[in-house]
Design an enzyme around this catalytic site. Structure first.
Site, PDB file in Angstrom:
ATOM      1  N   GLY A 174       0.835  -1.213   0.000  1.00 32.92           N
ATOM      2  CA  GLY A 174       0.000   0.000   0.000  1.00 32.92           C
ATOM      3  C   GLY A 174       0.861   1.251   0.000  1.00 32.92           C
ATOM      4  O   GLY A 174       1.871   1.317  -0.699  1.00 32.92           O
ATOM      5  N   ASP A 204      -3.039  -2.851 -10.338  1.00 35.46           N
ATOM      6  CA  ASP A 204      -2.903  -3.121 -11.777  1.00 35.46           C
ATOM      7  C   ASP A 204      -1.862  -2.178 -12.391  1.00 35.46           C
ATOM      8  O   ASP A 204      -1.048  -2.596 -13.223  1.00 35.46           O
ATOM      9  CB  ASP A 204      -4.248  -2.941 -12.497  1.00 35.46           C
ATOM     10  CG  ASP A 204      -5.320  -3.861 -11.932  1.00 35.46           C
ATOM     11  OD1 ASP A 204      -4.953  -4.948 -11.437  1.00 35.46           O
ATOM     12  OD2 ASP A 204      -6.503  -3.492 -11.975  1.00 35.46           O
TER      13      ASP A 204
HETATM   14  P1  ATP Z   1      -5.852  -2.886  -5.777  1.00 39.31           P
HETATM   15  O1  ATP Z   1      -6.769  -2.104  -4.864  1.00 39.31           O
HETATM   16  O2  ATP Z   1      -5.708  -2.257  -7.102  1.00 39.31           O
HETATM   17  O3  ATP Z   1      -6.192  -4.363  -5.828  1.00 39.31           O
HETATM   18  P2  ATP Z   1      -3.512  -3.818  -4.364  1.00 39.31           P
HETATM   19  O4  ATP Z   1      -4.126  -4.169  -3.043  1.00 39.31           O
HETATM   20  O5  ATP Z   1      -3.175  -4.912  -5.295  1.00 39.31           O
HETATM   21  O6  ATP Z   1      -4.421  -2.745  -5.112  1.00 39.31           O
HETATM   22  P3  ATP Z   1      -1.863  -1.785  -3.149  1.00 39.31           P
HETATM   23  O7  ATP Z   1      -0.832  -2.247  -2.189  1.00 39.31           O
HETATM   24  O8  ATP Z   1      -3.080  -1.118  -2.596  1.00 39.31           O
HETATM   25  O9  ATP Z   1      -2.199  -2.990  -4.149  1.00 39.31           O
HETATM   26  O10 ATP Z   1      -1.214  -0.744  -4.162  1.00 39.31           O
HETATM   27  C1  ATP Z   1      -0.223  -1.121  -5.095  1.00 39.31           C
HETATM   28  C2  ATP Z   1       0.905  -0.135  -5.022  1.00 39.31           C
HETATM   29  O11 ATP Z   1       0.426   1.185  -5.320  1.00 39.31           O
HETATM   30  C3  ATP Z   1       1.565  -0.058  -3.652  1.00 39.31           C
HETATM   31  O12 ATP Z   1       2.553  -1.060  -3.512  1.00 39.31           O
HETATM   32  C4  ATP Z   1       2.130   1.359  -3.701  1.00 39.31           C
HETATM   33  O13 ATP Z   1       3.322   1.377  -4.449  1.00 39.31           O
HETATM   34  C5  ATP Z   1       1.070   2.139  -4.482  1.00 39.31           C
HETATM   35  N1  ATP Z   1       0.078   2.733  -3.566  1.00 39.31           N
HETATM   36  C6  ATP Z   1      -1.117   2.222  -3.218  1.00 39.31           C
HETATM   37  N2  ATP Z   1      -1.754   3.030  -2.344  1.00 39.31           N
HETATM   38  C7  ATP Z   1      -0.944   4.098  -2.138  1.00 39.31           C
HETATM   39  C8  ATP Z   1      -1.027   5.306  -1.339  1.00 39.31           C
HETATM   40  N3  ATP Z   1      -2.081   5.561  -0.579  1.00 39.31           N
HETATM   41  N4  ATP Z   1       0.016   6.145  -1.384  1.00 39.31           N
HETATM   42  C9  ATP Z   1       1.097   5.916  -2.155  1.00 39.31           C
HETATM   43  N5  ATP Z   1       1.231   4.809  -2.919  1.00 39.31           N
HETATM   44  C10 ATP Z   1       0.231   3.911  -2.928  1.00 39.31           C
END
Ligand code: ATP
Length: 316
Positions: free
Chosen positions: A227, A258
């Site tokens: 995240g 994605d």
């Molecule tokens: P999705 O909701 O698309 O399924 P996910 O759970 O697969 O997402 P996340 O960890 O939420 O993946 O986000 C993927 C990447 O995006 C993170 O590793 C980070 O690099 C970036 N990211 C996500 N949220 C944030 C945030 N609030 N601030 C900065 N970077 C973020």
């Protein structure tokens, strides 16, 4: 030759602009929603050539999806249309900035009829990388078989396999998801779980232990999304945390994963050092959450480079 092949279900997405219970919403702007087409579009924006396959309903929504994805520069020539089932739909209900519900109308959709025979080795084997999302095998037994055929084609043709688990518990049982994720992970060269998905797959809690368990004794690249904190990468020779980019205001958290996957695949195609690959993927994730919609925030290569530069004012 082209760079990446991916396939899966894209639905027409109806996401109201107002924060209201859906029964009181009268207008629904129409967009598209689908993890694999998001990755495909993300990659074309970054300058890569991508083939996306899906089975679409032979209806206006199916035609809309194909035109949209093709309009973004993705090759949709392998897509099939069927009159046996309709294109899937998804409605989002936003009750507050933090409270969002998703309603799927996708059971027995056209995409759930995808089957192994639809996947043509001649087309897929021209790509360097196969991207698999864990949503596709959850759609139906025939979709699961299609995923396993794509993996067999990739292995036979020395293509790299990138697996993003994308756990969706509305689509299948916990037991089945865990079994299939670990089965696909065993074939994958690169695995991109969120921490929760990695914990789900391994039964472990610690980030580094999860990565080690996913890698086993093989030469794989594991990148765990954390995240806003960024991501942790683990390969045979190196590992490390790469900090996320600060975001002023999270407008829409969906789609970051994605965009992140597109960034990782792009960096692998560019043969860059892993830390740089993960850094750009973090930047893309941050850019996506700063904008409404899954696709809207996906950057071009030049705009993500600008965003990452130390004197960037695009993050203010
Ligand atoms: P999705 O909701 O698309 O399924 P996910 O759970 O697969 O997402 P996340 O960890 O939420 O993946 O986000 C993927 C990447 O995006 C993170 O590793 C980070 O690099 C970036 N990211 C996500 N949220 C944030 C945030 N609030 N601030 C900065 N970077 C973020």
């Amino acid at each position: 030759m082209y760079d990446v092949f991916t396939f899966g279900e894209t639905m027409v997405l109806f996401q109201p602009e107002q924060m209201l219970p859906l029964e009181y919403v009268h207008q629904f702007p129409k967009r598209i929603g689908g993890a694999e087409s998001n990755v495909a579009i993300g990659l074309t924006r970054l300058g890569h050539s991508v083939g996306w396959f899906s089975k679409l309903g032979d209806d206006p929504f199916g035609r809309y999806i194909q035109k949209y994805v093709r309009g973004e520069g993705v090759d949709t020539s392998s897509c099939l249309f069927t009159d046996q089932a309709p294109t899937g739909l998804i409605f989002k209900e936003q009750l507050s900035p933090e409270d969002m519900n998703v309603y799927y109308y996708r059971k027995n959709s056209a995409a759930s009829l995808m089957e192994a025979a639809d996947l043509k080795e001649e087309y897929i084997s021209k790509a360097k990388i196969l991207h698999i999302s864990g949503i596709t095998p959850a759609l139906s037994d025939s979709c699961y078989e299609a995923v396993m055929k794509a993996i067999a084609i990739a292995k036979k043709n020395q293509m790299k396999i990138v697996f993003d688990p994308n756990l969706r518990l509305k689509l299948w049982s916990i037991e089945k998801a865990k079994k299939v994720f670990n089965e696909i992970a065993a074939y994958a060269d690169v695995i991109l779980p969120g921490l929760d998905e990695g914990q789900f797959m391994t039964g472990l809690t610690d980030v580094e232990e999860v990565a080690e368990a996913l890698m086993g004794n093989e030469d794989k690249t594991i990148i765990i999304k954390l995240g806003e904190k960024g991501a942790y990468y683990h390969t045979k020779n190196e590992n490390g945390y790469v900090e996320g980019f600060p975001v002023q205001r999270v407008v829409d958290p969906v789609g970051a994963g994605d965009g992140f996957a597109a960034g990782i695949i792009s960096g692998i195609l560019r043969k860059e050092p892993m830390e740089q690959v993960v850094r750009r993927a973090n930047a893309i994730g941050a850019m996506v959450v700063g904008m409404s919609g899954d696709i809207e925030g996906l950057p071009t290569f030049e705009s993500v480079e600008r965003f990452m530069s130390p004197d960037s004012n695009t993050r203010d």
